[in-house]
Write a protein that holds these residues in place. Structure first.
Motif, PDB file in Angstrom:
ATOM      1  N   ALA A   1       0.870  -1.251  -0.103  1.00  0.00           N
ATOM      2  CA  ALA A   1      -0.133   0.240   0.007  1.00  0.00           C
ATOM      3  C   ALA A   1       0.798   1.269  -0.012  1.00  0.00           C
ATOM      4  O   ALA A   1       1.943   1.520   0.740  1.00  0.00           O
ATOM      5  CB  ALA A   1      -0.789  -0.013   1.320  1.00  0.00           C
ATOM      6  N   PRO A   2       0.499   2.161  -0.580  1.00  0.00           N
ATOM      7  CA  PRO A   2       1.230   3.713  -0.830  1.00  0.00           C
ATOM      8  C   PRO A   2       1.181   4.325   0.597  1.00  0.00           C
ATOM      9  O   PRO A   2       0.524   4.101   1.513  1.00  0.00           O
ATOM     10  CB  PRO A   2       0.618   4.422  -1.692  1.00  0.00           C
ATOM     11  N   SER A   3       2.196   4.937   0.994  1.00  0.00           N
ATOM     12  CA  SER A   3       2.105   5.528   2.322  1.00  0.00           C
ATOM     13  C   SER A   3       0.997   6.675   2.303  1.00  0.00           C
ATOM     14  O   SER A   3       0.764   7.117   1.440  1.00  0.00           O
ATOM     15  CB  SER A   3       3.465   6.353   2.489  1.00  0.00           C
TER      16      SER A   3
ATOM     17  N   ARG B   1      -6.547   2.814  -9.158  1.00  0.00           N
ATOM     18  CA  ARG B   1      -5.505   3.286  -8.205  1.00  0.00           C
ATOM     19  C   ARG B   1      -4.316   2.571  -8.224  1.00  0.00           C
ATOM     20  O   ARG B   1      -3.093   2.961  -8.006  1.00  0.00           O
ATOM     21  CB  ARG B   1      -6.192   3.333  -6.628  1.00  0.00           C
ATOM     22  N   ASP B   2      -4.480   1.016  -8.133  1.00  0.00           N
ATOM     23  CA  ASP B   2      -3.153   0.206  -8.070  1.00  0.00           C
ATOM     24  C   ASP B   2      -2.170   0.542  -9.448  1.00  0.00           C
ATOM     25  O   ASP B   2      -0.892   0.419  -9.075  1.00  0.00           O
ATOM     26  CB  ASP B   2      -3.577  -1.153  -8.032  1.00  0.00           C
TER      27      ASP B   2
ATOM     28  N   THR C   1      -0.293   3.821  -8.264  1.00  0.00           N
ATOM     29  CA  THR C   1       0.767   3.538  -7.217  1.00  0.00           C
ATOM     30  C   THR C   1       1.765   2.699  -7.662  1.00  0.00           C
ATOM     31  O   THR C   1       2.799   2.779  -7.269  1.00  0.00           O
ATOM     32  CB  THR C   1       0.078   2.786  -5.868  1.00  0.00           C
ATOM     33  N   SER C   2       1.661   1.816  -8.649  1.00  0.00           N
ATOM     34  CA  SER C   2       2.866   0.968  -9.181  1.00  0.00           C
ATOM     35  C   SER C   2       3.454   1.809  -9.963  1.00  0.00           C
ATOM     36  O   SER C   2       4.737   1.401 -10.096  1.00  0.00           O
ATOM     37  CB  SER C   2       2.080  -0.143 -10.013  1.00  0.00           C
TER      38      SER C   2
ATOM     39  N   HIS D   1       4.001   5.135  -9.354  1.00  0.00           N
ATOM     40  CA  HIS D   1       4.439   6.367  -8.452  1.00  0.00           C
ATOM     41  C   HIS D   1       4.110   5.768  -7.021  1.00  0.00           C
ATOM     42  O   HIS D   1       3.391   6.203  -6.226  1.00  0.00           O
ATOM     43  CB  HIS D   1       3.703   7.428  -8.810  1.00  0.00           C
ATOM     44  N   PRO D   2       5.042   4.649  -6.793  1.00  0.00           N
ATOM     45  CA  PRO D   2       5.004   4.275  -5.207  1.00  0.00           C
ATOM     46  C   PRO D   2       5.358   5.081  -4.419  1.00  0.00           C
ATOM     47  O   PRO D   2       5.023   5.062  -2.929  1.00  0.00           O
ATOM     48  CB  PRO D   2       5.739   2.952  -5.387  1.00  0.00           C
ATOM     49  N   GLU D   3       6.340   6.225  -4.767  1.00  0.00           N
ATOM     50  CA  GLU D   3       6.628   7.209  -3.604  1.00  0.00           C
ATOM     51  C   GLU D   3       5.719   8.269  -3.382  1.00  0.00           C
ATOM     52  O   GLU D   3       5.907   8.916  -2.277  1.00  0.00           O
ATOM     53  CB  GLU D   3       7.921   7.860  -4.401  1.00  0.00           C
TER      54      GLU D   3
ATOM     55  N   VAL E   1      -0.822   8.969  -0.377  1.00  0.00           N
ATOM     56  CA  VAL E   1      -2.027   8.933  -0.909  1.00  0.00           C
ATOM     57  C   VAL E   1      -2.880   9.186   0.380  1.00  0.00           C
ATOM     58  O   VAL E   1      -2.693   8.591   1.613  1.00  0.00           O
ATOM     59  CB  VAL E   1      -2.445   7.893  -1.847  1.00  0.00           C
TER      60      VAL E   1
ATOM     61  N   GLU F   1      -7.593   9.271   0.789  1.00  0.00           N
ATOM     62  CA  GLU F   1      -8.609   8.979   0.264  1.00  0.00           C
ATOM     63  C   GLU F   1      -9.953   9.877   0.821  1.00  0.00           C
ATOM     64  O   GLU F   1      -9.921  10.090   2.100  1.00  0.00           O
ATOM     65  CB  GLU F   1      -8.973   7.592   0.254  1.00  0.00           C
TER      66      GLU F   1
END
Length: 427
Positions: free
Chosen positions: A3-5, A384-385, A388-389, A391-393, A396, A398
């Motif tokens: 999961a993204p930070s 969304r996935d 985030t794949s 741009h995992p940095e 996020v 919601e």
């Protein structure tokens, strides 16, 4: 997939070094509401905030209880907490342009510029003027130092990149070759020089007159002559504000809906911000759908709905009916008579059967609605996935989709709470 930070919104708002927050993204994704909610939350946590919106729908004014917004910051009443203040304003691009002219030209020249037809067209709707003036107003607000946090709602445009590109384009136009050529006669000293230049200028102006019309060309030349001393200032201020957006005290928030087009543009904007070395705080994923019964999958809900509609669920009969079946009785008959009568007890059983059928149909409809919602949730999650794949940095947060528009401070406060908590949709 990891999961993204989580985007720490309150930490961003509380940090005194954060002086500018820019909300950007595609049109129609909720930038205005996000900017207003962030401004209100920061004010109620003790900061002195001004929200600058460029939204033409004036929803921000309505949600803040202000009759109208204009080019002057207005204080918002009803802000809770101690020590904080919230002001709001709406960019008037023509008035901002007028203020620049009045500030950088003497009275006689400024009056000539303001009355010039070409200037009036340029200041009212020239491509890129709105974005340029948003940057000018941001620079003015920051220079005044009356607020410790400025929240900017970027212009609604077809491309979120216009906010960064348009100031450069307009600055290049005002300081470009075409303008310098039109300014040349005024810059050549002496009668001989003018005579020599006019030979070439007459050929050019003759061509331009055919293309633009003699009246328009004259208006442009008069405008250029009056603005001569100001052109360099436009480029200088645009460059200064651009550097301000790159400074550590600025934070960009990309706002997007969980839809392919919006997140595709958000990804493009994230990459552009990185290329321009502008500080990105994170992504606000707005209008996310959720369900309080997420454990019931779409497939199971559809199967249950089909069984109800077809009468295929064997354990939906009442215990009473089952006992009658076991005794070899007609389920619709009564123990006393063995058969229903029009007005007797058997009519109650018939009504009960019809009621059960209605309940089954309603339940099946609700199950289908739930299945549709779960399919939407799955589609949004896949979208969304993908982001985030790539741009995992990017941190996020919601915000759940609401049943209606936000129209008051209470609604903005609720949005702010969800922004800060990153409350998942349906929670």
């Amino acid at each position: 997939m990891d999961a993204p930070s989580a985007l720490a919104v309150d930490r961003l708002l509380d940090d005194p070094s954060t002086r500018i927050i820019v909300c950007c993204g595609a049109g129609g994704v909720g930038k205005t509401t996000t900017a207003a909610a962030l401004g209100l939350r920061a004010a109620e946590r003790g900061r002195k905030v001004v929200v600058l919106t460029i939204d033409p729908a004036r929803r921000l004014a309505q949600s803040m209880g202000i009759d109208s917004l204009d080019n002057t910051p207005r204080r918002v009443a009803g802000v809770a907490g101690e020590g904080g203040e919230l002001h709001a304003m709406m960019l008037d691009m023509k008035r901002t342009f007028d203020e620049i002219v009045e500030a950088h030209a003497d009275r006689e020249r400024s009056e000539a510029i303001l009355a010039n037809p070409f200037y009036q067209s340029l200041s009212a709707g020239f491509a890129g003027t709105q974005e340029y003036m948003a940057m000018e107003k941001l620079g003015q607000l920051r220079a005044r130092d009356d607020w410790d946090l400025i929240v900017v709602d970027t212009p609604p445009s077809r491309s979120a990149l216009d906010f960064l590109d348009a100031p450069k384009r307009l600055g290049s136009f005002l300081d470009g070759k075409f303008i310098r050529v039109l300014m040349a006669p005024a810059k050549v000293g002496g009668r001989a020089g003018m005579k020599f230049l006019n030979v070439g200028m007459s050929l050019m102006t003759g061509t331009l007159s055919k293309l633009m019309g003699a009246s328009l060309l004259k208006d442009v030349q008069t405008f250029v002559a009056a603005m001569d001393t100001m052109f360099g200032g436009f480029r200088t201020r645009a460059d200064a504000t651009f550097r301000l957006l790159q400074a550590p005290g600025t934070a960009f928030l990309v706002v997007a809906a969980p839809e392919p087009d919006a997140l595709r543009e958000a990804a493009y904007f994230v990459e552009r911000l990185a290329a321009e070395r502008m500080p990105l705080a994170g992504l606000v994923l707005n209008r996310v759908h959720g369900s309080g019964a997420a454990q019931l999958s779409a497939e199971r809900a559809l199967a249950a709905a089909e069984n109800l509609e077809e009468g295929g669920i064997v354990d939906q009969e009442s215990g009473k009916a089952g006992l009658r079946d076991a005794e070899g009785l007609d389920p619709a008959s009564t123990p006393e008579t063995g058969s229903p009568t029009a007005d007797g007890p058997g009519s109650d059983a018939h009504a009960e059967t019809e009621t059960d059928a209605d309940v089954d149909l309603i339940t099946a409809g609700l199950l289908r609605l739930h299945a549709e919602r779960m399919q939407v949730i799955a589609r949004e999650q896949r979208t969304r996935d993908r982001f985030t794949s790539l741009h995992p940095e990017v941190a996020v947060t919601e915000v759940a989709a609401l049943p209606g528009d936000v129209h008051d401070l209470a609604g903005l406060r609720a949005i702010g709470e969800r922004l800060a908590a990153g409350v998942p949709a349906g929670a």
